[in-house]
Design an enzyme around this catalytic site. Structure first.
Site, mmCIF file in Angstrom:
data_model
loop_
_atom_site.group_PDB
_atom_site.id
_atom_site.type_symbol
_atom_site.label_atom_id
_atom_site.label_comp_id
_atom_site.label_asym_id
_atom_site.label_seq_id
_atom_site.Cartn_x
_atom_site.Cartn_y
_atom_site.Cartn_z
ATOM 1 N N SER A 15 0.814 -1.220 0.000
ATOM 2 C CA SER A 15 0.000 0.000 0.000
ATOM 3 C C SER A 15 0.847 1.270 0.000
ATOM 4 C CB SER A 15 -0.930 0.018 1.213
ATOM 5 O OG SER A 15 -1.678 1.220 1.232
ATOM 6 N N SER A 17 -0.801 4.156 0.521
ATOM 7 C CA SER A 17 -1.626 5.109 1.254
ATOM 8 C C SER A 17 -0.881 5.814 2.386
ATOM 9 C CB SER A 17 -2.876 4.406 1.792
ATOM 10 O OG SER A 17 -3.725 4.017 0.731
ATOM 11 N N LYS A 67 -13.659 -5.047 1.515
ATOM 12 C CA LYS A 67 -14.570 -3.950 1.192
ATOM 13 C C LYS A 67 -16.051 -4.307 1.344
ATOM 14 C CE LYS A 67 -11.470 -1.333 -1.807
ATOM 15 N NZ LYS A 67 -11.324 -0.578 -3.070
ATOM 16 N N ASN A 88 -15.017 1.506 1.521
ATOM 17 C CA ASN A 88 -13.553 1.560 1.524
ATOM 18 C C ASN A 88 -13.018 2.515 2.580
ATOM 19 O OD1 ASN A 88 -14.083 4.118 0.304
ATOM 20 N ND2 ASN A 88 -12.090 4.040 -0.696
ATOM 21 N N ASP A 104 -14.345 5.535 -3.186
ATOM 22 C CA ASP A 104 -13.812 4.989 -4.440
ATOM 23 C C ASP A 104 -14.537 5.521 -5.670
ATOM 24 O OD1 ASP A 104 -11.664 3.442 -3.651
ATOM 25 O OD2 ASP A 104 -12.835 1.607 -3.395
ATOM 26 N N ALA A 127 -15.573 -8.050 -10.623
ATOM 27 C CA ALA A 127 -16.907 -7.889 -10.038
ATOM 28 C C ALA A 127 -16.820 -7.864 -8.515
ATOM 29 C CB ALA A 127 -17.833 -9.010 -10.509
ATOM 30 N N GLY A 129 -15.347 -5.562 -4.836
ATOM 31 C CA GLY A 129 -15.703 -4.318 -4.177
ATOM 32 C C GLY A 129 -15.378 -3.084 -4.995
ATOM 33 N N ALA A 130 -14.213 -3.058 -5.634
ATOM 34 C CA ALA A 130 -13.845 -1.906 -6.457
ATOM 35 C C ALA A 130 -14.758 -1.795 -7.671
ATOM 36 C CB ALA A 130 -12.387 -2.015 -6.888
ATOM 37 N N GLY A 235 -3.235 3.558 -11.816
ATOM 38 C CA GLY A 235 -3.884 3.383 -10.529
ATOM 39 C C GLY A 235 -3.604 4.458 -9.512
#
Length: 269
Positions: A15, A17, A67, A88, A104, A127, A129-130, A235
């Site tokens: 990550s 983040s 998620k 998220n 998101d 298909a 969570g995102a 991304g």
């Protein structure tokens, strides 16, 4: 005591983040920290029980594979479950209670805000969570036919119906339609995962290829798109967009987006 937020997932070491949020905290001169914490699915309930009791904890971002499951453990006053169906971000409300939300969808649209999506045919890969957030955003953008490619087409078909989108669900091996936007919401192409191997020939010459994977930044999908001369969105764009919304929820201040170029350079270093 120092206020902090974090990102949770499994795995989580990749990550970026923490770098993003710490960069903004530093630029604003705010006291605080942002961490990456590995949390197993079986430990989600205990994790939130511990964190809600910590007055320094401001919330967390949630990444794969939690998620959907996070909504079983955190209050959902905004009814995210009934709309997007995945969360998220978890933050504290004014009364200190936890709230689940989703940044998101807005983060996905941010880097393509100037793109006219009206009636544009779209392909979405995945298909999970995102994908839910992306399909929710597309359903509000007046797009044309949406084709979802997934290992389980039945699951993808259910999402199309849930978001009221016209289109079809196909297996990953299906030939692409002549779409104007292709979005990969799956983990395919991520470091440690198998590549997303698609023949991009059928895409329109003006098509945009958008991959939400950011490790590596230039995925095999984006490399193929560039080789075809197509516009790409990597991304980091969505990652920073959704992080900006979460940062304000966690720390009560808007992130200094005027430093985006410096932030991007640091993320790529």
């Amino acid at each position: 005591m120092t206020p902090f937020a974090e990102v949770i997932g499994d795995p989580i070491a990749h990550s970026k983040s923490p770098l993003i949020h710490r960069f903004w905290l530093e630029k604003l001169g705010l006291a605080g920290d942002y961490r990456a914490t590995q949390v197993l699915g079986s430990d989600l309930g205990d994790f939130f029980a511990r964190r809600v009791a910590d007055p320094d904890w401001r919330g967390c971002n949630v990444t794969v594979p939690h998620k959907l499951a996070v909504l079983d453990h955190v209050p959902d006053p905004g009814d995210v479950r009934a709309t997007i169906g995945a969360a998220n971000t978890v933050f504290r409300g004014s009364d200190g209670a936890l709230i689940a939300t989703n940044t998101d969808a807005a983060g996905f649209l941010s880097p393509i805000a100037d793109l006219d999506l009206a009636e544009r045919p779209v392909v979405v890969v995945g298909a999970g969570g995102a994908a839910r957030a992306v399909l929710f955003a597309l359903s509000r953008s007046g797009v044309g036919k949406v084709t979802v490619l997934n290992r389980t087409p039945l699951k993808a078909a259910a999402l199309l119906a849930q978001f009221g989108l016209k289109g079809e669900a196909l297996p990953l091996t299906a030939r692409l339609p002549a779409a104007g936007l292709l979005v990969n919401t799956s983990v395919l192409g991520m470091t440690g995962q198998e590549a997303l191997d698609l023949d991009l020939t059928p895409l329109a010459d003006h098509a945009v290829v958008y991959d939400i994977v950011y490790a590596p930044l230039v995925t095999p999908l984006l490399a193929s798109a560039e080789a075809r001369g197509l516009d790409i969105v990597d991304g980091l764009e969505m990652l920073v967009g959704q992080a900006a919304l979460a940062f304000e929820l966690f720390f009560g201040a808007a992130p200094p987006r005027e430093h985006d170029e410096e932030l991007r350079a640091r993320l790529l270093a």
